[in-house]
Design an enzyme around this catalytic site. Structure first.
Site, short mmCIF file in Angstrom:
data_model
loop_
_atom_site.label_atom_id
_atom_site.label_comp_id
_atom_site.label_asym_id
_atom_site.label_seq_id
_atom_site.Cartn_x
_atom_site.Cartn_y
_atom_site.Cartn_z
N GLU A 152 0.70 -1.19 0.12
CA GLU A 152 -0.10 0.01 0.20
C GLU A 152 0.75 1.21 -0.12
OE1 GLU A 152 -2.63 -0.19 3.17
OE2 GLU A 152 -4.03 -1.82 1.95
N GLU A 309 -6.30 -8.27 -0.73
CA GLU A 309 -6.64 -8.15 0.86
C GLU A 309 -8.04 -7.98 0.89
OE1 GLU A 309 -4.73 -5.58 3.51
OE2 GLU A 309 -2.85 -5.90 2.67
C1 GLA Z 1 -4.15 -2.89 5.25
C2 GLA Z 1 -2.85 -3.29 5.11
C3 GLA Z 1 -2.72 -4.62 5.91
C4 GLA Z 1 -3.37 -4.42 7.37
C5 GLA Z 1 -4.81 -4.25 6.90
C6 GLA Z 1 -5.56 -4.13 7.67
O1 GLA Z 1 -4.78 -3.10 3.90
O2 GLA Z 1 -2.26 -3.55 3.72
O3 GLA Z 1 -1.37 -4.85 6.40
O4 GLA Z 1 -3.00 -3.57 8.13
O5 GLA Z 1 -4.92 -2.86 6.25
O6 GLA Z 1 -7.12 -3.81 7.44
#
Ligand code: GLA
Ligand code: ZN
Length: 670
Positions: A152, A309
């Site tokens: 991210e 994710e």
């Molecule tokens: C983000 C991060 C993860 C985690 C999630 C929690 O997407 O990439 O590492 O922290 O949030 O929702």
């Protein structure tokens, strides 16, 4: 790179066994549980730098060797991450320049993650080094199928190195010509002429922050420096592992970086999907998420993307974290696949025992066994996904495009004037997407500079800023038979936020739309005008333009205030096409009715002949149709023939009832 990276849907997620090395039996148990959950992949080492390099130049890959072997023995694919998203303590201690300087000018201390300078040569060198070692070590490992670069990417740094890099970037952007920059930034205003490049600093609250063109330039610079940081990360991977595809996980509509530009550098786009199901707006949220899926699908050139994710239950970062109802996450995962995802991945496989995210949903809870609602739902979904091999690689065909441009999102936020309380650019784009989503019509979500010619209808809400070449693109698209719709405050400024002279819409677009907009009214909260269209009245809220028709047909007019009777909706025949101008913002009822008329006029067909009640989303992907009930009640669906429901392996036809969160995955019979 081919459309398909895997021959099956990837089901897995972030796996952090480096947190469990003292209890190897837990890692063995994970393998058993992964098999039970029909999980076929794990994304590893995202935040493992300190485990891999505990001291500068001292490496410890043993645990990762064992882990990759174990995953491979258990038939799991590995998505291997580069660890730049969080750095070891020693690195920041020895080289403080790697830490980010905030807008305040103060350098952050060590902590959290995503806290690094994008320019720092030392950080870039260290990242390149660890990435090189990872690539060399695992280039032939049979489990490793994809690279997950960092995590991210986000944020920006205001350190001296970044300031200098910004100045160098500006020199390139403005042909090393300060006069040009001063003109584009209109710096004569308030006597802000820049007489030496060294006078330029990043936009800051306590510094220069009232120059929209500069803020746009800064966002473009941050985008380019993030991409250049990423390119530095992947250089050794491209060299050592040229056949392993590369992705990085994006975040919903995060607009700190121009994702549409960044996506072009990836072999596959992926994003992290955390819908707010718990906020009580399920159908609306389903449409919002559908829009985002389509934006990422379009960014990847229409190829499948990854949902890198999602949570199998709740998150821990809302103010209040309500559990989603049973079936909601499963439906959400199926929605991703329906819109083009070739993966369903979670954050995370097993809940951490300590730390900040220990109460974030995970497939395996602290109880450690499979007898939980969440685990069973994940396992059920895993079984369904195994039946979807013929969905993998499948595309959707869209005849409609909505322009939702990342740079436009910046431009519409940065100018001061009109309705300063309401900009909501992406929300407006989603509003225009929704009527098509409701009717099961596939929509591409494109950037302003993408190709328009392949669409029968292009809708460009709030197209305030135009990039170079956009005027000509719109003109030739409509001339050649395209149908183009734009709305209030459109076509007013160039890419540096300089107003087009001669009124708006800009230049030849007045001829294309057959109108001239003289003034713009802004309506305070609670105040509205009315626009009449086809015998119905619609609320006009927030912003509306006062138009003069110069040849356009007036389809609707304002009903009150001193501009009563003036055009509010127009269409102009130009060449072989039509250019529509909707001069006001409305809640949702107008967009719905107006788009229904457009669908008829332009003869746009739904992707299928299946009919369904509100709240049911229908999506065709390749030869498979997904029918998904997002409403909070049972909904009726009328099938247009006999289908095989791949999810249950049952034949199905006629009228069926879908329970809350229920879905059908139908094979088209040829
Ligand atoms: C983000 C991060 C993860 C985690 C999630 C929690 O997407 O990439 O590492 O922290 O949030 O929702
Ligand atoms: Zn910096």
């Amino acid at each position: 790179m081919a459309d398909k990276i895997f021959d099956y849907i990837i089901h897995g997620g972030d796996y952090n066994p480096d947190q469990w090395l003292q209890t190897p039996e837990i890692i063995d148990e994970d393998m058993r549980l992964m098999n039970l959950a029909h999980v076929n992949s794990a994304t590893v080492s995202i935040f493992s730098w300190a485990m891999l390099e505990p001291e500068e130049g001292v490496y410890n890959f043993g645990w990762l060797d064992n882990l990759l072997d174990k995953l491979h023995e258990n038939g799991k694919d590995v998505i291997l991450a580069t660890p730049s998203g969080a750095r070891p303590n020693w690195l920041a201690q020895k080289y403080p320049e790697v830490l980010r300087v905030e807008e305040t000018g103060i350098r952050n201390e060590y902590g959290v993650r995503h806290n690094h300078c994008l320019t720092s040569p030392i950080y870039r060198e260290k990242v390149r080094n660890i990435n090189t070692l990872l690539a060399e070590r695992y280039k032939n490992h049979p489990a490793v199928k994809m690279w997950h670069i960092s995590n991210e990417y986000c944020g920006e740094c205001h350190c001296d190195l970044c300031q200098e890099a910004f100045r160098e970037w500006l020199k390139k952007e403005y042909d090393n010509d300060l006069e040009k920059l001063n003109f584009k930034w209109w710096s004569g205003f308030w006597s802000h002429q820049i007489t030496d490049w060294s006078q330029i600093n990043s936009p800051k609250f306590r510094g220069e922050n009232h120059v929209p063109a500069m803020k746009l330039a800064w966002r473009r610079f941050v985008t380019d420096s993030t991409i250049s940081f990423f390119e530095n990360e992947i250089a050794p991977l491209r060299e050592i592992t040229p056949d392993i595809p590369i992705t990085t996980n994006f975040m919903r509509l995060y607009d700190g970086i121009n994702y549409q530009k960044f996506a072009k550098k990836l072999d596959l786009v992926s994003w992290d999907n955390y819908p707010a199901w718990d906020r009580g707006f399920n159908e609306k949220e389903a449409c919002n998420v559908a829009f985002v899926h389509d934006a990422f699908r379009t960014m990847g050139g229409g190829k499948p993307f990854f949902m890198m994710e999602s949570t199998p239950s709740l998150v821990n970062w809302h103010p209040v974290n309500k559990l989603p109802m049973p079936g909601r996450q499963e439906l959400s995962s199926i929605q991703a696949v329906a819109h083009g995802a070739d993966s369903v991945q979670y954050f995370q496989w097993r809940k951490s025992r300590g730390g900040h995210e220990k109460y974030h949903g995970a497939v395996v809870d602290h109880c450690g066994h499979e007898n939980t609602r969440v685990f069973k739902e994940v396992a059920h979904l895993g079984e369904v996904l195994q039946k979807l091999n013929n969905v993998v690689g499948g595309r959707s065909e869209s005849k409609v495009a909505v322009i939702a441009d990342w740079e436009e999102s910046w431009a519409t936020q940065y100018f001061c004037g009109f309705n300063n309380e309401h900009r909501e650019y992406f929300e407006e784009c989603t509003k225009w997407y929704k009527p098509f989503w409701e009717k099961g019509i596939s929509v591409d979500v494109i950037a302003m500079d993408d190709d328009y010619e392949k669409y029968d209808l292009v809708i460009a809400p709030f197209l305030y800023m135009l990039k170079d070449g956009t005027i000509e693109k719109i003109e030739s698209y409509v001339k050649n038979g395209g149908n183009f719709v734009t709305t209030y405050l459109s076509c007013m400024v160039d890419r540096d936020d300089l107003c087009f002279l001669g009124g708006f819409p800009a230049e030849s677009l007045k001829k294309v739309f057959g109108i001239w907009a003289e003034e713009t009214d802004s309506l305070p909260e609670g105040m509205k005008n009315i626009a009449s269209y086809n015998g119905k009245n619609y609320d006009v809220v927030h912003i509306c333009d006062l138009l003069h028709s110069q040849g356009a047909e007036v389809l609707g007019s304002y009903e009150t205030d001193f501009y009563k009777g003036r055009p509010a909706i127009t269409v102009n025949k130009f060449g072989k096409g039509n250019a529509y101008y909707v001069a006001f913002r409305n809640d949702e009822d107008f967009t719905k009715d107006f788009c229904e008329d457009l669908i008829k006029k332009v003869s746009i067909k739904g992707d299928t002949e299946i009919k369904a009640e509100n709240g049911v989303s229908i999506r065709k992907r390749g030869d498979v149709i997904f029918v998904m009930n997002f409403a909070d009640e049972i909904r009726k669906v009328t099938l247009d023939g006999e289908y095989l429901n791949i999810a249950t392996n049952e034949k199905i036809c006629g009228e069926v009832e879908l329970d809350v969160c229920e879905y059908l995955i139908l094979e088209i019979r040829k």
